[in-house]
Every structure is written in structure tokens, then in C-alpha cells.
Scaffold this active site. Structure first.
Site, PDB file in Angstrom:
ATOM      1  N   CYS A 237     -46.597 -61.319 -23.414  1.00 36.10           N
ATOM      2  CA  CYS A 237     -47.767 -61.791 -24.165  1.00 36.10           C
ATOM      3  C   CYS A 237     -48.939 -60.827 -24.124  1.00 36.10           C
ATOM      4  O   CYS A 237     -49.992 -61.115 -24.675  1.00 36.10           O
ATOM      5  CB  CYS A 237     -48.163 -63.170 -23.676  1.00 36.10           C
ATOM      6  SG  CYS A 237     -46.829 -64.350 -23.935  1.00 36.10           S
TER       7      CYS A 237
ATOM      8  N   HIS B 188     -57.831 -64.637 -23.028  1.00 36.10           N
ATOM      9  CA  HIS B 188     -56.414 -64.894 -23.287  1.00 36.10           C
ATOM     10  C   HIS B 188     -56.283 -66.377 -23.632  1.00 36.10           C
ATOM     11  O   HIS B 188     -55.642 -66.721 -24.606  1.00 36.10           O
ATOM     12  CB  HIS B 188     -55.566 -64.518 -22.062  1.00 36.10           C
ATOM     13  CG  HIS B 188     -54.096 -64.576 -22.297  1.00 36.10           C
ATOM     14  ND1 HIS B 188     -53.490 -63.893 -23.321  1.00 36.10           N
ATOM     15  CD2 HIS B 188     -53.108 -65.254 -21.659  1.00 36.10           C
ATOM     16  CE1 HIS B 188     -52.181 -64.150 -23.290  1.00 36.10           C
ATOM     17  NE2 HIS B 188     -51.925 -64.972 -22.305  1.00 36.10           N
TER      18      HIS B 188
ATOM     19  N   GLU C  52     -57.681 -67.614 -15.389  1.00 34.00           N
ATOM     20  CA  GLU C  52     -58.550 -66.693 -16.123  1.00 34.00           C
ATOM     21  C   GLU C  52     -60.020 -66.966 -15.805  1.00 34.00           C
ATOM     22  O   GLU C  52     -60.806 -66.030 -15.596  1.00 34.00           O
ATOM     23  CB  GLU C  52     -58.290 -66.807 -17.638  1.00 34.00           C
ATOM     24  CG  GLU C  52     -59.063 -65.766 -18.435  1.00 34.00           C
ATOM     25  CD  GLU C  52     -58.619 -65.673 -19.892  1.00 34.00           C
ATOM     26  OE1 GLU C  52     -57.896 -66.574 -20.359  1.00 34.00           O
ATOM     27  OE2 GLU C  52     -59.012 -64.686 -20.558  1.00 34.00           O
TER      28      GLU C  52
ATOM     29  N   LYS D  88     -57.066 -68.508 -29.712  1.00 36.22           N
ATOM     30  CA  LYS D  88     -55.819 -69.281 -29.740  1.00 36.22           C
ATOM     31  C   LYS D  88     -56.068 -70.761 -30.000  1.00 36.22           C
ATOM     32  O   LYS D  88     -55.149 -71.476 -30.385  1.00 36.22           O
ATOM     33  CB  LYS D  88     -55.067 -69.105 -28.420  1.00 36.22           C
ATOM     34  CG  LYS D  88     -54.546 -67.681 -28.203  1.00 36.22           C
ATOM     35  CD  LYS D  88     -53.686 -67.588 -26.949  1.00 36.22           C
ATOM     36  CE  LYS D  88     -53.187 -66.163 -26.704  1.00 36.22           C
ATOM     37  NZ  LYS D  88     -54.234 -65.253 -26.177  1.00 36.22           N
TER      38      LYS D  88
ATOM     39  N   HIS E 181     -50.872 -69.264 -30.007  1.00 36.11           N
ATOM     40  CA  HIS E 181     -50.567 -68.062 -29.228  1.00 36.11           C
ATOM     41  C   HIS E 181     -49.597 -67.213 -30.048  1.00 36.11           C
ATOM     42  O   HIS E 181     -48.432 -67.567 -30.199  1.00 36.11           O
ATOM     43  CB  HIS E 181     -49.954 -68.469 -27.897  1.00 36.11           C
ATOM     44  CG  HIS E 181     -49.784 -67.337 -26.929  1.00 36.11           C
ATOM     45  ND1 HIS E 181     -49.914 -66.004 -27.293  1.00 36.11           N
ATOM     46  CD2 HIS E 181     -49.492 -67.341 -25.602  1.00 36.11           C
ATOM     47  CE1 HIS E 181     -49.705 -65.249 -26.224  1.00 36.11           C
ATOM     48  NE2 HIS E 181     -49.451 -66.028 -25.201  1.00 36.11           N
TER      49      HIS E 181
ATOM     50  N   PHE F 148     -45.914 -63.307 -19.151  1.00 37.49           N
ATOM     51  CA  PHE F 148     -44.794 -63.549 -18.241  1.00 37.49           C
ATOM     52  C   PHE F 148     -44.293 -62.214 -17.700  1.00 37.49           C
ATOM     53  O   PHE F 148     -44.309 -61.200 -18.394  1.00 37.49           O
ATOM     54  CB  PHE F 148     -43.626 -64.199 -18.984  1.00 37.49           C
ATOM     55  CG  PHE F 148     -43.793 -65.668 -19.254  1.00 37.49           C
ATOM     56  CD1 PHE F 148     -44.865 -66.374 -18.755  1.00 37.49           C
ATOM     57  CD2 PHE F 148     -42.847 -66.349 -20.014  1.00 37.49           C
ATOM     58  CE1 PHE F 148     -45.007 -67.732 -19.011  1.00 37.49           C
ATOM     59  CE2 PHE F 148     -42.985 -67.709 -20.276  1.00 37.49           C
ATOM     60  CZ  PHE F 148     -44.064 -68.398 -19.771  1.00 37.49           C
TER      61      PHE F 148
END
Lengths: 447, 376
Positions: free
Chosen positions: A195, A335, A346, A367, A372, A431
Site C-alpha cells: 500500500c 495514510h 498513525e 481515503k 483505499h 502490509f
């Protein structure tokens, strides 16, 4: 550290060009400066900067019920798919290529660099991992009867009647086709850092320009991979929101009742160009990629280190790379996936980096509106960050009606806000312990 | 040496021949017969991985279980490279060590795919059927074992390498570009030390299927890469290779053993027409300066029709003493083919078999790459 909002670019007499006539610009670390001269974007909100900017600043959502494939039996039935580009059926690599083409077309046209089909720079592309999809396997299976196994599929393949499927499902094919279409130079890079891939594509372009390998780079992140199996895989990891009704309210970063991310599709493209090269041809400078930071995380395959250390170090590395400090940042493009874990980590990491300022430093998540966009996210959100700088207006975090008291942030709730923004930090975490942060700034002002 | 020269201080290799520098250097010197299996995936021969004692590099069974074979192989080879470079126990170095992995994707659950495809034949509502079966039959962690960037992720988890990682995809050229990029970053001072490589599991029908769709596989018995004109095609092999690349300055400062200097790495992308592979490779080699007579030529050639002959013609024009096809030793390992070939070249130089080596490779579908290694 420079003082607040001072340009991170120095003009020195030391760095003469070969001709010795014009002083070359160098950054705080004496390196070539990387300008942005073209931007392009496609998301579920629309095609192009204008359509996206209008929707993003109006707080609109691109999330909707999935119609591309049947959703019976699925826990999640919504996504930010891009449904307006094909009439018939298509595969993930075909949609990813189309999205990338549209975004790159917009970026390259805006830059005015090179000639159509002859882009004078390298290609760095974040592409989703691809593999053969179910309809194509079924097509092979239809050539024989009885139980299906891979030996049967192999015999069907050996007939050579399905040759185009080979190229269709090669990892390198999407970037190869984009390289052909835009005439980029050198060996195109297809990359994945999960990502944070889109941000890594930009980082690689920055590094190549700083090295002097190339004067320009076309950096793209694209993802058109919302199909049943992709959605089910994320669903089985309990990563997706299951609050399907209403779809547009599902992505709610930093909210107390956030319950997962919503898959999205899209592409972002940036033309990066050596600053003096851009100035010399009279190009409009849209901004500077001033710094990049990246850190790995060995804690877990899907979870971040509980202390947030890799994210903290990635942000600090990016600021240090830009020759800036935390006080120079005007806005954080989060993010902000809307998963319980990411948003908490975050927020904690940002507080560690920015200290008390974090209570008032605006941070918002694109997002919340576009979902996403996975492989594309880092590039899509970098494009939006440069639009934020250019327009002096911060897109909101929508669906913020139930704040999480554990993470007290100024998330620019629900409504866009006018603000002078010269320096943005854009975060991407993925990830596999991928953490990439970019420091994006306005064009420097020169004395 | 210039402190910004790029040197190889760690080599990790695992393949059908076994593991380690010495095993592979010996095979290079002796030209031993390859270890092939023509029956398990008939009619497609493969070079099967010589079983590894996984515990030696991946101590936790829970880690082993969360990986597919290609990831285990890669993590294993990366561990060998770290051991060889003397960095395995150096937490500080591993905290800044950056990684570039050339990777494909993960393995399908072949039984699940077959059962679902069979069921889809008569399903009255195919979409709902597919959803139900995938929700029920896919292992949640399978996704992570398939994701391209999770080889790098597992290197971080198992070996504690947390500098940062990037994963390149794109078949053979991903391996070329991984080494090219790592080399360029160290040479430019953008990094001091990098772990770079790839791994490929050939013992899987889903990848054979992808390659066979394009008609790229050789059927029948093994034949040497440069002697397959009658029945051209790839014979794939399970192999993993990782290299620790380091600036000469850093390597000297810590007293590291230097296997070889990686003096040049270059990549091209020709639009495949007759003659373009030869022209592209010649173009890359012409940028390498004068090549010493007696250099070892190691080729990552695939055995695919046409392009392998063009690569042979390029190699024949070099003042080389000996030509070795990586495929004749360990098979063709796609993303890992070029890293394996560079690792073999470094092993040969390290073992004193040559003072200089040229590595070439043309991807089965796209991409040309070359590297030059010299004795440090």
C-alpha cells in the site's frame, strides 16, 4: 533545520553548469532539485484533476455498491471502483493499464515535456500484482470435459489457442505497454511495496534524477484490481469495512466506529523533472518533491510495530532528506485507511514526530472519499497533495461524526478548509512492513 | 579501489544443486550434470530444489508455515547471504540495510482452484458459487503468502532487516533492474549497503501454465540451453540468490571479505524483432569498457527460440575463455535468473576460477540485461 517555510533550495555559485553561465540550483544537501511539472489523476470521483478537485473539496464520496460482480455471500459489498471506462468485461491488468494511461496522459500533457510518444525520461510504475483470473481459467476449462485440474488447463494452454493470455498476465506487461505508449527511456520499473507502492514509485524517480541518471521521470501508481477474489482475500484478513449501508459513509478514518478500509481504484501520475531543466524550458513548476523517507518493519506481516517506530522514523527521514523540520510542515496527507489499527498507529506516530503541534496541525484522509486505492494510493494522494498546495485548500476527512477520543486530531472534519499550505508530508504504510513518507513543497521563492 | 566502488561481500545461493557458495562454485568448475526431474510435471522438465533444512535459516515453524515455497527459498537464500557477509548478527547494520527483491507472485492452491472450476461448470449462479467457495476455501493467510512484497516482508521479520525494502516485478527484467538499481544507489552514495536478489519456485503448475500459454516451455528431456534448437523453450528451475552489495569504503572499514567488484550493470528494453536482442546486448556491453581476454561468460539465457541464439552470438564475439549457461546448472529461475547468474559469477571469481566475468540475460518475453564483475 531551516526556518519555517523557507525554500529548501539554494542557488550557489559553486555549482556551475558545464556552460558556466547559469548557477545551478541545489537542495539543502547539495543535490539536484526534483520539480513536478505534470500531474494526472483518475479515481472513482472522476477523471482528471478538475473533476477530482471539485468532488474532493465538496466532501463527496466515490464509494458505492459493487455492480461489477455478484456480491452474494460477501461481508463487504461496497468499493470505490472506477466503472466508467469499459463497456464489456475486463481484467485487473487491463483496467490498471487504462487508468495509468489516462493519468499519465494528463500529467505528460500538462508538463509539455517531450513529444507525444517520446517522453525523455524513465518510467517508475507501481502496479498491482496480477495473476490469471477466473474467467480466463474457465475459458481454458471449457475446452475439455470432466473434472478440472491444472494438467487439464496446461493441455488447453499447449494448444496455443490462448496465446494473448500469457502477455495479459505477466507482471511486467502493464508497464511495458505504458513505456511503449509514452516512449519512456530505459528499462521500465514495475514495483510493489504493497500500500505504499505509489509513494515508492515517486521516490525512485527522485533518486534517479538526483543521481543524474535522467532529467525526467514518469512516476505512476495504478490499481484497478477490485474483483471478487481480491476483495475476498482482504475480507478474510478482516481488513475491510462491513458497514455497507450507506456505502458513502463506510470509510471514516479517525472515527471511533471505524471498522476497516474500503477498496478503491484509481491512478495518479507525476512528471518529475530536474528543476533547472524545467526552468530552462520555461515549464510551470507545480511543486517540489523535497524529501523521501522509508523504513521496514519486522514486527508482523500485517500489523505495525506497537511503538510506531518505523512510521516515526520514516517521517523523520523524509523531513531530514528535505532539510526541513517538523515545524515546517503545514499539513499531513494521512495514510488514514479507516482501519482501527492504522489510524491509531498513525496518530500516535504523528504525535511523536510533531509533538504538541499535532493538536492543531491539520491532517486529513483522502481515503474517506475515494477509499483505499492500494497500489495507487501513494501516487494518487501525492497528486492531491500538490493540488492542496496549489489551491490553498485542504480536502476534508468526511464521515467524521463520531470522533475517536483516543486520537484527538484536527482531521479537517467533513468540510474543506482554506489554508496556506506550502509543505505537506504524505504518509503511506503497507502490509509487509512498508512505510514510505514524502515531503512535498510549493515551488521555492527565490531572492 | 574507489570508496564508492560497489563490491559483493555476501553471496547466498540455493538451488537444485544444493546450497552455498562452495557447492555452486564446484559445479561451475566441474560442469556437473544438472539435477532434473522430467516426470513430476511431465511433459515439462524442471530442476527441483534440493530440500533445505529450513530451521537453519528460518528458526520458527510459525514463520515457515506463513510462507509459500518461493518465499521460504528467498528468505533462506537471503539468510545465507547475510551470514556470508558477516551481517546476520549485526543488528545495527540490519537496521539500515535496504533490500530490493525481484519477485513474482504466490502460488495458487491448485486443489481449490480445480474443485472450484469443476463446480463452476454446473453452477446455476456462478458468481454466488465462486464467492461462497472462495470465502470458505481460501486460507486467510494464503494471500500474504502470495503477495509479491511479502518475500521482502518475511526477510524483515525472520532476519530483522528493517532498513526498507522494495519489490520489483516483471519477470526476468525485475532481477536485472533490482541489481542495477542497488548498484546505482551505492555508486551514487545514496546507500552504503544493500541486500538484493530473488527466488523462484519452479515446482508449481500455475507458473508452468502462464509460461505455456505463450508457448515458452520446452517439453521432454533436458537439453543444454544453447543446444535446444530442435525443441526450444525454457526449462525452469527452483533457485534463489541474494547478494550483499556494499560500498568498497564500508566493506574495507569493517574488514569484510570481498568476493568481487561489481563494476557495471545495465538494462535495456528492445521491441522484440529478429536482431534486436543481439543489438541491445551489444549496446549494453559496449558501455562496459574493454573486456579482458579470459573472462568468464555466464548467461542467464532462457532457451527460448531465436533470442537465445542471438545471445549466444553476442557471447561468441567476446574475448571470453569459457561460456556457462546458468540454465545448464540450475534451470531458468525467471525473476531470480539474473541474480543467480551474478551470484555464480561472483562465486567463480571468489574461488579464483576467473579474474573477470560478464553476465548476460535476455528475458523470455522482454528485457535485456548485462553485468560485469572483476576481481577486487
Amino acid at each position: 533545520m531551516s526556518a519555517k517555510n523557507q525554500p529548501a533550495v539554494n542557488q550557489t555559485a559553486v555549482n556551475q553548469t558545464a556552460a558556466g553561465q547559469t548557477a545551478a540550483h541545489r537542495d539543502a544537501k547539495g543535490r539536484r532539485v526534483v520539480a513536478v511539472t505534470g500531474l494526472g489523476i483518475v479515481t472513482s470521483l472522476g477523471q482528471g484533476k478538475e473533476a477530482n478537485w471539485q468532488a474532493l473539496t465538496a466532501g463527496e464520496s466515490g464509494i458505492h455498491r459493487i455492480e461489477r460482480f455478484p456480491t452474494e455471500g460477501l461481508r463487504t459489498t461496497i468499493a470505490g471502483t472506477v466503472d466508467y471506462l469499459f463497456d464489456g468485461s475486463f481484467t485487473a491488468p487491463q483496467l490498471s493499464e487504462k487508468l495509468a494511461t489516462l493519468a499519465a496522459d494528463e500529467a505528460v500533457s500538462q508538463s509539455g515535456l517531450g513529444q507525444p510518444g517520446d517522453f525523455p525520461g524513465e518510467l517508475f510504475m507501481a502496479v498491482p500484482p496480477v495473476e490469471m483470473e477466473w474467467p480466463q481459467k474457465q475459458e481454458l476449462a471449457r475446452t475439455f470435459e470432466g473434472d478440472v485440474d491444472y494438467d487439464g488447463l496446461l493441455r488447453a494452454a499447449a494448444s496455443q489457442k490462448f496465446k494473448p493470455m500469457h502477455e495479459l498476465f505477466l507482471f511486467g506487461a502493464v508497464a511495458d505497454h505504458i513505456a511503449d505508449r509514452f516512449g519512456t527511456k530505459g528499462s521500465p520499473i514495475s514495483l510493489s511495496t504493497a500500500c505504499s507502492s505509489g509513494a515508492t514509485a515517486i521516490q525512485m524517480g527522485v533518486e534517479a534524477i538526483r543521481r543524474g541518471d535522467t532529467e525526467a521521470a514518469l512516476c505512476i501508481g495504478t490499481d484497478g484490481s477490485v474483483h471478487a477474489e481480491a476483495l475476498i482475500r482482504f475480507s478474510l484478513l478482516s481488513a475491510l469495512s462491513t458497514q455497507n449501508d450507506p456505502p458513502e459513509a463506510a470509510a471514516k478514518p479517525f472515527s471511533k466506529n471505524r471498522d476497516g478500509f474500503v477498496m478503491g481504484e484509481g491512478a495518479g501520475a507525476l512528471v518529475l523533472e530536474e528543476y533547472d531543466h524545467a526552468l530552462a524550458r520555461g515549464a510551470t513548476i507545480l511543486g517540489i518533491v523535497a524529501g523521501c523517507g522509508e523504513r521496514g518493519d519486522g514486527f508482523h506481516r500485517t500489523r505495525s510495530s506497537p511503538d510506531g517506530k518505523p512510521a516515526i522514523l520514516a517521517m523523520r527521514d523524509a523531513l531530514d532528506d528535505a532539510g526541513l523540520g517538523p515545524d515546517d510542515v503545514d499539513y499531513i496527507n494521512a495514510h488514514g485507511t479507516s482501519t482501527p489499527e492504522n489510524d491509531k498507529m498513525e496518530a500516535m506516530s504523528c504525535t511523536a514526530v510533531f509533538g504538541e503541534r499535532m493538536a492543531t496541525l491539520p491532517i486529513s484522509s483522502n481515503k474517506s472519499m475515494i477509499g483505499h486505492t492500494l497500489t495507487a494510493a501513494g501516487a494518487v494522494e501525492a497528486v492531491i497533495s500538490f493540488m492542496t498546495i496549489a489551491n490553498g485548500r485542504i480536502p476534508p476527512t468526511i464521515n467524521y461524526t463520531n470522533p475517536d477520543p483516543a486520537i484527538a486530531l484536527d482531521v479537517v472534519p467533513n468540510t474543506a478548509r482554506d489554508a496556506k499550505v506550502r509543505t505537506v508530508i504524505s504518509n503511506s504504510f503497507g502490509f509487509g512492513g512498508q512505510n514510505t513518507c514524502l515531503v512535498l513543497t510549493a515551488e521555492p521563492t527565490h531572492a | 579501489m574507489n570508496p564508492h566502488d560497489v563490491v559483493i561481500t555476501g553471496i547466498g545461493l540455493a538451488s537444485s544443486l544444493g546450497e552455498g557458495l562452495e557447492t555452486h562454485a564446484q559445479a561451475l568448475a566441474s560442469g556437473a550434470a544438472p539435477n532434473t526431474d522430467a516426470t513430476s510435471f511431465a511433459p515439462y522438465p524442471v530442476h527441483p530444489l534440493k530440500p533445505l533444512e529450513l530451521d537453519r535459516q528460518i528458526p520458527k515453524k510459525s514463520d515457515q508455515r506463513q510462507m509459500e515455497p518461493w518465499q521460504r527459498l528467498g528468505v533462506y537464500a537471503a539468510g545465507l547471504a547475510l551470514d556470508d557477509a558477516g551481517l546476520k548478527e549485526d543488528a545495527e547494520a540490519k537496521g539500515v540495510l535496504q533490500v530490493i527483491v525481484a519477485a513474482g507472485g504466490g502460488e495458487r492452491d491448485h486443489a481449490v482452484d480445480g474443485a472450484i472450476l469443476t463446480g463452476l461448470r454446473d453452477a446455476s449462479e456462478p458468481g454466488a458459487f465462486l464467492n461462497e467457495r472462495l470465502m470458505g476455501d481460501l486460507r486467510p493467510t494464503l494471500f500474504l503468502a502470495q503477495l509479491s512484497n511479502l518475500l521482502a516482508g518475511n526477510i524483515a521479520i525472520v532476519h530483522g532487516v528493517t532498513g526498507a525494502s522494495r519489490t520489483f516485478m516483471g519477470e526476468e527484467q525485475a532481477g536485472v533492474d533490482a541489481i542495477r538499481t542497488a548498484h546505482a544507489r551505492i555508486a551514487a552514495g545514496q546507500a552504503e549497503v544493500m541486500l538484493v536478489g530473488g527466488a523462484y519456485n519452479a515446482e508449481r503448475r500455475d507458473m508452468l501454465l502462464l509460461l505455456e500459454l505463450g508457448g515458452f516451455l520446452r517439453k521432454g528431456e533436458f537439453a543444454p540451453v544453447f543446444a535446444r534448437e530442435a525443441t526450444p523453450g525454457l526449462i525452469t528451475g527452483s533457485a534463489g540468490a541474494f547478494l550483499v552489495l556494499e560500498s568498497a569504503g564500508r566493506a574495507a572499514a569493517r574488514g569484510a571479505k570481498i568476493h568481487a567488484r561489481l563494476s557495471h550493470v545495465a538494462a535495456a528494453r528492445s521491441k522484440r524483432q529478429p536482431g534486436t536482442v543481439e543489438a541491445a546486448l551489444n549496446g549494453l556491453l559496449s558501455g562496459f569498457g574493454a573486456i579482458a581476454p579470459g573472462a568468464l561468460a555466464i548467461s542467464a539465457a532462457t532457451g527460448a527460440a531465436g533470442i537465445t541464439a542471438e545471445e549466444a552470438s553476442v557471447i561468441a564475439a567476446l574475448p571470453q575463455a569459457r561460456r556457462v549457461a546458468t540454465g545448464d546448472l540450475v534451470g531458468h529461475a525467471l525473476e531470480a535468473a539474473f541474480p543467480v547468474s551474478v551470484a555464480l559469477a561472483a562465486a567463480a571469481i571468489s574461488a579464483g576460477q576467473a579474474k573477470e566475468a560478464i553476465v548476460t540475460g535476455a528475458g523470455h518475453w522482454r528485457g535485456e540485461g548485462a553485468a560485469r564483475l572483476v576481481k577486487a
